[in-house]
Scaffold this motif. Structure first.
Motif, mmCIF file in Angstrom:
data_model
loop_
_atom_site.group_PDB
_atom_site.id
_atom_site.type_symbol
_atom_site.label_atom_id
_atom_site.label_comp_id
_atom_site.label_asym_id
_atom_site.label_seq_id
_atom_site.Cartn_x
_atom_site.Cartn_y
_atom_site.Cartn_z
ATOM 1 N N LEU A 91 29.090 -29.219 42.459
ATOM 2 C CA LEU A 91 28.896 -30.672 42.446
ATOM 3 C C LEU A 91 29.816 -31.354 43.457
ATOM 4 O O LEU A 91 29.388 -32.258 44.186
ATOM 5 N N VAL A 92 31.060 -30.908 43.527
ATOM 6 C CA VAL A 92 31.993 -31.463 44.515
ATOM 7 C C VAL A 92 31.512 -31.165 45.933
ATOM 8 O O VAL A 92 31.595 -32.006 46.833
ATOM 9 N N ASN A 93 30.982 -29.966 46.166
ATOM 10 C CA ASN A 93 30.446 -29.628 47.475
ATOM 11 C C ASN A 93 29.266 -30.521 47.856
ATOM 12 O O ASN A 93 29.146 -30.971 49.000
ATOM 13 N N ALA A 94 28.398 -30.786 46.904
ATOM 14 C CA ALA A 94 27.198 -31.580 47.193
ATOM 15 C C ALA A 94 27.514 -33.052 47.402
ATOM 16 O O ALA A 94 26.947 -33.699 48.290
ATOM 17 N N LEU A 95 28.421 -33.585 46.580
ATOM 18 C CA LEU A 95 28.653 -35.038 46.603
ATOM 19 C C LEU A 95 29.840 -35.462 47.463
ATOM 20 O O LEU A 95 29.881 -36.597 47.941
ATOM 21 N N VAL A 96 30.802 -34.571 47.683
ATOM 22 C CA VAL A 96 32.016 -34.965 48.401
ATOM 23 C C VAL A 96 32.193 -34.188 49.710
ATOM 24 O O VAL A 96 32.362 -34.777 50.784
ATOM 25 N N ILE A 97 32.157 -32.860 49.615
ATOM 26 C CA ILE A 97 32.450 -32.054 50.802
ATOM 27 C C ILE A 97 31.340 -32.187 51.845
ATOM 28 O O ILE A 97 31.613 -32.219 53.054
ATOM 29 N N THR A 98 30.092 -32.267 51.408
ATOM 30 C CA THR A 98 29.004 -32.436 52.380
ATOM 31 C C THR A 98 29.141 -33.744 53.172
ATOM 32 O O THR A 98 29.016 -33.728 54.407
ATOM 33 N N PRO A 99 29.395 -34.898 52.540
ATOM 34 C CA PRO A 99 29.644 -36.105 53.337
ATOM 35 C C PRO A 99 30.860 -35.976 54.259
ATOM 36 O O PRO A 99 30.855 -36.485 55.391
ATOM 37 N N LEU A 100 31.912 -35.294 53.783
ATOM 38 C CA LEU A 100 33.073 -35.078 54.639
ATOM 39 C C LEU A 100 32.709 -34.197 55.838
ATOM 40 O O LEU A 100 33.212 -34.401 56.957
ATOM 41 N N ARG A 101 31.836 -33.197 55.609
ATOM 42 C CA ARG A 101 31.378 -32.348 56.703
ATOM 43 C C ARG A 101 30.627 -33.181 57.741
ATOM 44 O O ARG A 101 30.833 -33.036 58.950
ATOM 45 N N VAL A 102 29.750 -34.065 57.270
ATOM 46 C CA VAL A 102 28.995 -34.932 58.193
ATOM 47 C C VAL A 102 29.947 -35.848 58.966
ATOM 48 O O VAL A 102 29.811 -36.041 60.179
ATOM 49 N N LEU A 103 30.928 -36.411 58.247
ATOM 50 C CA LEU A 103 31.908 -37.275 58.899
ATOM 51 C C LEU A 103 32.706 -36.515 59.947
ATOM 52 O O LEU A 103 32.967 -37.022 61.056
ATOM 53 N N PHE A 104 33.085 -35.288 59.627
ATOM 54 C CA PHE A 104 33.840 -34.454 60.557
ATOM 55 C C PHE A 104 33.028 -34.191 61.828
ATOM 56 O O PHE A 104 33.539 -34.287 62.954
ATOM 57 N N LEU A 105 31.749 -33.879 61.655
ATOM 58 C CA LEU A 105 30.891 -33.611 62.818
ATOM 59 C C LEU A 105 30.664 -34.879 63.638
ATOM 60 O O LEU A 105 30.599 -34.831 64.875
ATOM 61 N N ILE A 106 30.525 -36.020 62.947
ATOM 62 C CA ILE A 106 30.341 -37.283 63.671
ATOM 63 C C ILE A 106 31.566 -37.576 64.549
ATOM 64 O O ILE A 106 31.445 -38.018 65.698
ATOM 65 N N ILE A 107 32.757 -37.314 64.009
ATOM 66 C CA ILE A 107 33.976 -37.545 64.784
ATOM 67 C C ILE A 107 34.003 -36.665 66.032
ATOM 68 O O ILE A 107 34.269 -37.135 67.146
ATOM 69 N N LEU A 108 33.705 -35.383 65.860
ATOM 70 C CA LEU A 108 33.748 -34.456 66.994
ATOM 71 C C LEU A 108 32.653 -34.759 68.017
ATOM 72 O O LEU A 108 32.898 -34.890 69.214
ATOM 73 N N ILE A 109 31.422 -34.879 67.535
ATOM 74 C CA ILE A 109 30.303 -35.113 68.456
ATOM 75 C C ILE A 109 30.396 -36.496 69.089
ATOM 76 O O ILE A 109 30.111 -36.685 70.274
#
Length: 328
Positions: A63-81
């Motif tokens: 649940l933490v992966n789906a609701l928290v870590i996945t948005p953080l992953r998207v945010l991390f990629l947005i910062i890099l890209i």
């Protein structure tokens, strides 16, 4: 730097979330999640690598992966890209602006060296109505180029003795170039290179030693100013005639008091003597000769002559048409 700090913040927040719920993860290697394992899982997850050797096993971890870590992953990629795209966009925009600037640059003035001599030459040119957008400064020192940019001039950083640096300043399409470096040998090399790139450009160069002036003229300079000798003559004149030296300094400082200027003979002045002109005529330039105002050969002015005159700085002279010798 702000984006780097944001990426690191996302990384460590994710590590903290995984470490707090480490018992809900399954490690295929040893079955035990250490802090290093949490850091490893976070890096491969945020970078979307996902080796699969560590995976969330409990419902809470998933649940933490789906609701928290996945948005953080998207945010991390947005910062890099986003950082990469912005860097590429800025470079493309800068190259586009540079190409447009070069394509629009015509009949400008190039100044080599943004030291005391170069700055003084630019101020004199600006007092004649030359726009700041028509001046390009070349200097080997980054701080000098930044100073030129701060004053509104285009700047090119590099060694002006190299042809590619002069080409970046569009010397091949310039009207005139002022060469005022710190070394005489640099002046000679820049003069040779500029003359090769643009045979029609007007070159005014400065040298420190008078013995190098003939070499600079042979290299293609139209006018050569010997800074050391000129300063020495002013010092000697100041000792002998202090008031005369003050008047001479006022003449060469454009925009205050009296100004010294060279201009063509107007149609109304043709056939008259220099004494009959409205301005105080000092010399008459006829061809490649400079005649004194009282020279018998200069008794009758021709349309092809040019006059060196003295006038008050508050009184603007009419800008003559170079082709007809008439004021515009």
């Amino acid at each position: 730097m702000r984006r780097l700090l944001a990426a690191l913040l996302v990384l460590w927040v994710t590590v903290l979330l995984v470490y707090v719920d480490r018992d809900g993860y399954v490690d295929d290697v040893d079955g035990h999640m250490t802090f290093l394992d949490c850091l490893y899982y976070t890096t491969v997850t945020l970078s979307t690598t996902g080796y699969g050797d560590i995976a969330p096993g409990s419902d809470s971890a998933r649940l933490v992966n789906a609701l928290v870590i996945t948005p953080l992953r998207v945010l991390f990629l947005i910062i890099l890209i986003g950082t990469t795209l912005e860097a590429l966009t800025d470079r493309t925009r800068q190259q586009w602006r540079l190409n447009r600037w070069r394509s629009a640059l015509r009949d400008h003035t190039v100044v080599v060296g943004f030291g005391t001599k170069g700055r003084s030459a630019i101020q004199t040119l600006l007092s004649t109505g030359l726009g700041r957008d028509q001046v390009v400064v070349i200097d080997a020192y980054p701080q000098s180029v930044k100073a030129a940019n701060a004053e509104g001039f285009a700047g090119v950083e590099g060694d002006a003795t190299r042809s590619q640096v002069l080409v970046r300043a569009e010397v091949q399409r310039a009207r005139q170039i002022v060469i005022a470096p710190q070394r005489d040998d640099t002046s000679v090399l820049v003069t040779l290179t500029a003359r090769q790139l643009n045979p029609r450009i007007k070159i005014v160069a400065a040298v420190r030693e008078e013995e190098n002036a003939p070499l600079l003229r042979q290299s293609g300079a139209d006018q050569v100013i010997t800074s050391a000798s000129a300063a020495g003559r002013l010092l000697g004149l100041a000792m002998l005639s202090p008031n005369a030296s003050s008047v001479l300094e006022d003449l060469i400082q454009r925009g205050t008091g009296l100004d010294l200027k060279e201009r063509p003979v107007t149609k109304a002045e043709a056939g008259r003597s220099p004494r009959e002109c409205d301005d105080l005529v000092v010399s008459v330039v006829r061809g490649h000769r400079i005649l004194a105002y009282d020279d018998p050969e200069a008794a009758s002015l021709a349309l092809t002559d040019r006059l060196v005159v003295i006038h008050r700085a508050s009184r603007a002279l009419p800008e003559p048409d170079e082709r007809r010798g008439e004021p515009r």
